[in-house]
Write a protein that holds these residues in place. Structure first.
Motif, short mmCIF file in Angstrom:
data_model
loop_
_atom_site.label_atom_id
_atom_site.label_comp_id
_atom_site.label_asym_id
_atom_site.label_seq_id
_atom_site.Cartn_x
_atom_site.Cartn_y
_atom_site.Cartn_z
N ASP A 138 0.82 -1.21 0.00
CA ASP A 138 0.00 0.00 0.00
C ASP A 138 0.85 1.26 0.00
O ASP A 138 1.97 1.27 0.55
N HIS A 140 -1.20 4.37 0.55
CA HIS A 140 -1.99 5.14 1.52
C HIS A 140 -1.68 4.69 2.95
O HIS A 140 -1.41 3.51 3.18
N GLY A 141 -1.67 5.65 3.83
CA GLY A 141 -1.46 5.33 5.25
C GLY A 141 0.00 5.13 5.64
O GLY A 141 0.30 4.97 6.82
N LYS A 142 0.92 5.16 4.68
CA LYS A 142 2.34 4.92 4.99
C LYS A 142 3.05 6.24 5.38
O LYS A 142 2.44 7.30 5.37
N GLY A 165 -3.68 10.10 3.05
CA GLY A 165 -3.63 9.84 4.49
C GLY A 165 -2.26 9.39 4.98
O GLY A 165 -2.15 8.59 5.90
N MET A 166 -1.21 9.91 4.35
CA MET A 166 0.14 9.50 4.75
C MET A 166 0.66 10.42 5.86
O MET A 166 0.28 11.58 5.95
N ARG A 167 1.56 9.89 6.66
CA ARG A 167 2.30 10.72 7.61
C ARG A 167 3.48 11.30 6.84
O ARG A 167 4.18 10.56 6.13
#
Ligand SMILES: NC(=O)c1ccc[n+]([C@@H]2O[C@H](COP(=O)([O-])OP(=O)(O)OC[C@H]3O[C@@H](n4cnc5c(N)ncnc54)[C@H](O)[C@@H]3O)[C@@H](O)[C@H]2O)c1
Ligand SMILES: O=C(O)[C@H](O)CO
Length: 323
Positions: A138, A140-142, A165-167
């Motif tokens: 993925d 997203h979110g990583k 939505g990543m940091r």
């Protein structure tokens, strides 16, 4: 009326803008060196991109007032010599940020989801079962680590934080005042020392200008500090990365993949291992190469040139005082 030498072709409407006021010669020194060097001694303005302009060339252009580059990066030009000769250097910041950020995001997804490798399975008639060995990871979110957090770095951060939505962690020469420069990224991108950013990031994107300080910055030590299995993307300039060190990090399995839009030598030499490496997605320096954006860059470069030749302060002058 002054003399303008376009060292790369320009869109017809921009050439017309210049021709309405000045005499124009179009001659790329790599394609038509005789015409280029015949026009150079009388040139008051140069406009174009991707051709090195060094002290020897400038010595043949005693009337030159301005070099207007159709690019934001200006590492091809001898900045110290331009300053010494009192010649303005102009460039095209801002108008390409969104397009380059799109390209870099394309590389993030292509490398992580193995687009080129898996597309080749289809093309070669080898599409059978897509098992775990062919899965990607993925996006997203990583966690994304940005090296360079200027205009383009921030446009990449916006896509990552707000769209995926990543940091987002970033390393730059100094922390950016997000309240003033990018209010929508407040609380969504964190200035982080390199030694903390590298081991935490699933993706590291270098979006750096080439300078004495950044040349070779991505070396064996930098790559070893990255998280095992992470992906490295370079969208800035090739020589900021040691290509042998990057290949070693890929071959040892420490890095999972690399996406590269820029190289130490361009076009990439045929015998470069980066050209065919199974875990490298190479692009031919196309960060800003869309019809709309290349036109906007040519338009800004033309405006800069005309302003300089009229004795006005150009919209986008590059500050050569640090050179
Ligand atoms: N692939 C392409 O087609 C493409 C397109 C446009 C730009 N570029 C490259 O991207 C570069 C960046 O463009 P931009 O408009 O975002 O520039 P910018 O000046 O807005 O941002 C540069 C960033 O790099 C940081 N930086 C500079 N030196 C550093 C150092 N020694 N250590 C750490 N950080 C450092 C700065 O602090 C800043 O955050 C350009 O100079 C150009 O070389 C490539
Ligand atoms: O610096 C730039 O604008 C790009 O690399 C295109 O040359």
């Amino acid at each position: 009326m002054k003399n303008v030498l376009a060292f790369k072709p320009l869109p017809a409407d921009q050439l017309d803008r210049i021709r309405a006021l000045h005499r124009v010669t179009v001659a790329d020194p790599k394609v038509a060196p005789d015409a280029f060097y015949a026009a150079l001694p009388e040139a008051h303005g140069l406009i174009g991109a991707s051709t090195p302009i060094d002290a020897a060339l400038l010595a043949k252009a005693p009337k030159l007032e301005v070099v207007s580059s159709v690019s934001v990066g200006v590492d091809n030009y001898d900045q110290a010599e331009l300053r010494r000769r009192g010649i303005l250097l102009c460039h095209t910041p801002g108008v390409l940020d969104e397009t380059v950020a799109d390209t870099i995001f394309g590389l993030l997804i292509a490398t992580s989801r193995r687009f080129v490798e898996l597309s080749n399975l289809v093309r070669e008639g080898k599409w059978q079962n897509i098992g775990e060995d062919l899965f990607g990871d993925d996006v997203h979110g990583k966690t994304l680590g940005l090296i360079g957090f200027g205009r383009i770095g921030q446009a990449i951060a916006r896509r990552a934080a707000l769209g995926f939505g990543m940091r987002v962690l970033y390393h730059a020469r100094r922390p950016v005042d997000l309240a003033a420069a990018a209010p929508d990224l407040q609380g969504k991108a964190t200035h982080t020392p390199l030694e903390q950013l590298l081991p935490q990031s699933d993706f590291v994107v270098a979006m750096l200008p080439l300078s004495d300080a950044t040349r070779g910055m991505v070396d064996a030590k930098f790559l070893a500090a990255m998280k095992r299995g992470a992906i490295f993307i370079n969208g800035g300039r090739g020589p900021t990365v040691s290509e042998p060190d990057l290949l070693a990090a890929l071959d040892s399995g420490h890095l999972r993949a690399a996406g590269l839009d820029v190289f130490t030598k361009e076009p990439l030499p045929f015998d470069s291992p980066l050209r065919t490496h199974p875990r490298v997605t190479p692009l031919p320096h196309i960060g800003s190469a869309t019809h709309e954006t290349r036109h906007a860059m040519a338009e800004l470069a033309t405006t800069n040139l005309l302003q300089a030749l009229a004795g006005e302060r150009p919209t986008a002058v590059f500050d050569t005082s640090a050179a």
